[in-house]
Design an enzyme around this catalytic site. Structure first.
Site, mmCIF file in Angstrom:
data_model
loop_
_atom_site.group_PDB
_atom_site.id
_atom_site.type_symbol
_atom_site.label_atom_id
_atom_site.label_comp_id
_atom_site.label_asym_id
_atom_site.label_seq_id
_atom_site.Cartn_x
_atom_site.Cartn_y
_atom_site.Cartn_z
ATOM 1 C CG ASP A 1 -2.009 1.159 1.228
ATOM 2 O OD1 ASP A 1 -2.200 1.803 0.396
ATOM 3 O OD2 ASP A 1 -2.340 1.329 2.365
ATOM 4 C CB CYS B 1 -3.657 6.105 -3.196
ATOM 5 S SG CYS B 1 -1.975 6.696 -2.834
#
Ligand code: SAH
Length: 397
Positions: free
Chosen positions: A299, A339
């Site tokens: 992530d 993201c």
């Protein structure tokens, strides 16, 4: 109040009429309404080339996105009453979704509040103002929040680098009450202590909530590696769901200390280990030591922040995903997130496919994840759909 007018060039009203809310500086009729006559954040009436009103908005002559539409009703300007109304509408959604008051209460354009982000931690709010138009109504934002949810404390985290695009200074400030150093966030029965002023962004990444929950389905008995772990978001969920062992890693010393505290707080004892290291270095070392994991979670922070970083950033996604696959067991699960708005979902899927072929492994895509619904997507603004997650099984070919 009579508003100054901002007039668009011919045909430049089409995008707004189709649902978008941003106006770019080259779309303004500079002769009729030169941008230089406006102050940053000034409220305006936006009209098309023929003088028909499109709605109310605010302007910033220094920004590329020089105006944002606030309401399609020109009578509704961005004042305390409109902000209160929009916050109430936003709150109604979150109260339907979540039983506890821990969520993103307002997500900018997607909640009709351009330039405003509010994360709620019980009776404490962390606010980000990202445009001059929102900064100008800062007091109204605070009083509207007081009216809508009666918080005990409000922290302004106006330290994001995107404020530079609007010519705004960066600062952090207590706007109400006494802001605690940390708060406790409970997610799927795991408790995390979250630093507010000292944490990353607003303190906690609520956008990954659903994806962290999905990880639990794969975790029983697994050896798990959570890279870019921050406070243990993914890794501790895996531990709670019965993972055999969990290694959480982050380059930040504060984050690594936070993971240790959170692991202890939840009683995970010896099953959770923490490494403070750079992700690329760590993965190289783990591979050299022939360590293997049944699940790897990636992530990373946005590797692509601007369009010009696309090539280099995509390569970083390729390298980190390749390194992750290299430490996966024979039948491993990769949870790969991005993201970066500038890395579309298809491009991340392609990174995974190409990487698996390069390593001669067979990839099966099991699930796709998105940002949680307290970060709604504005259908006309692709930038609001930024979080992509793939859960993939990685097998021998
Ligand atoms: N997975 C987390 C959020 C991650 S945010 C959650 O569920 O809440 C990204 C994290 O990556 C940050 O904590 C940051 O400190 C860390 N980070 C940034 N660059 C890094 C690097 N090169 N190596 C390891 N960690 C890094």
């Amino acid at each position: 109040m009579t508003l100054a007018t901002l007039r668009l060039n011919k045909n430049e009203d089409r995008r707004l009429r189709a649902g978008h809310v941003w106006v770019f500086s080259n779309e303004i009729d500079a002769r009729a309404t030169p941008l230089s006559q406006f102050e940053p954040g000034q409220p305006v009436l936006i009209e098309d080339a023929a003088g028909h009103p499109l709605g109310s908005g605010y302007v910033n002559p220094h920004a590329l996105i020089c105006a944002r539409l606030v309401s399609r009703d020109p009578a509704h300007v961005l004042d305390r009453s409109l902000i209160t109304h929009r916050l109430n509408v936003a709150l109604a959604l979150r109260e339907r979704l979540f039983s506890e008051p821990y969520y993103r209460l307002a997500f900018g354009d997607s909640d009709g509040l351009p330039g405003l982000v509010v994360d709620r931690y019980g009776d404490v709010c962390v606010v980000q103002l990202t445009t001059a138009g929102m900064e100008r109504v800062k007091t109204e934002v605070i009083t509207a929040l007081e009216k809508v949810i009666r918080p005990r404390a409000i922290l302004l985290r106006n330290d994001s680098s995107i404020r530079a695009l609007e010519g705004l200074a960066r600062y952090t400030e207590t706007a109400l009450g006494e802001v605690p150093q940390t708060v406790l966030v409970s997610e799927n029965d795991v408790r995390y202590e979250v630093p507010l002023a000292g944490g990353q962004k607003t303190g906690w990444f609520y956008d990954q909530r659903m994806n962290r929950a999905r990880l639990r389905a794969y975790a029983k008995g697994a050896r798990v590696l959570d890279v870019f772990s921050y406070l243990g978001g993914f890794g501790l969920q895996a531990a709670a769901a019965g993972a055999q062992s969990v290694l959480c890693a982050d380059t930040s010393a504060a984050a690594a200390a936070g993971i240790r505290d959170n692991a202890e707080r939840n009683g995970f004892g010896e099953r959770v280990h923490v490494e403070q290291d750079d992700a690329f270095e760590l993965l190289r070392r783990l591979r050299a030591e022939h360590k293997r994991f049944d699940i790897v979670v990636l992530d990373p922070p946005a590797f692509i922040k601007r369009k010009k970083d696309i090539k280099e950033g995509t390569d970083a996604y390729r390298r980190i995903n390749q390194m992750a696959m290299q430490v996966l067991s024979k039948d491993g699960v990769l949870v790969s997130c991005s993201c970066s708005y500038h890395l579309p979902r298809d491009a991340l899927r392609d990174v995974l496919l190409r990487t698996s072929r390069h390593l001669d492994r067979f990839l099966a895509l099991l699930e796709e994840g998105h940002q949680a619904p307290d970060h709604p997507v504005h259908p006309a603004i692709p930038e609001t759909a930024y979080l992509k997650v793939f859960i993939a099984r990685v097998l021998p070919s």
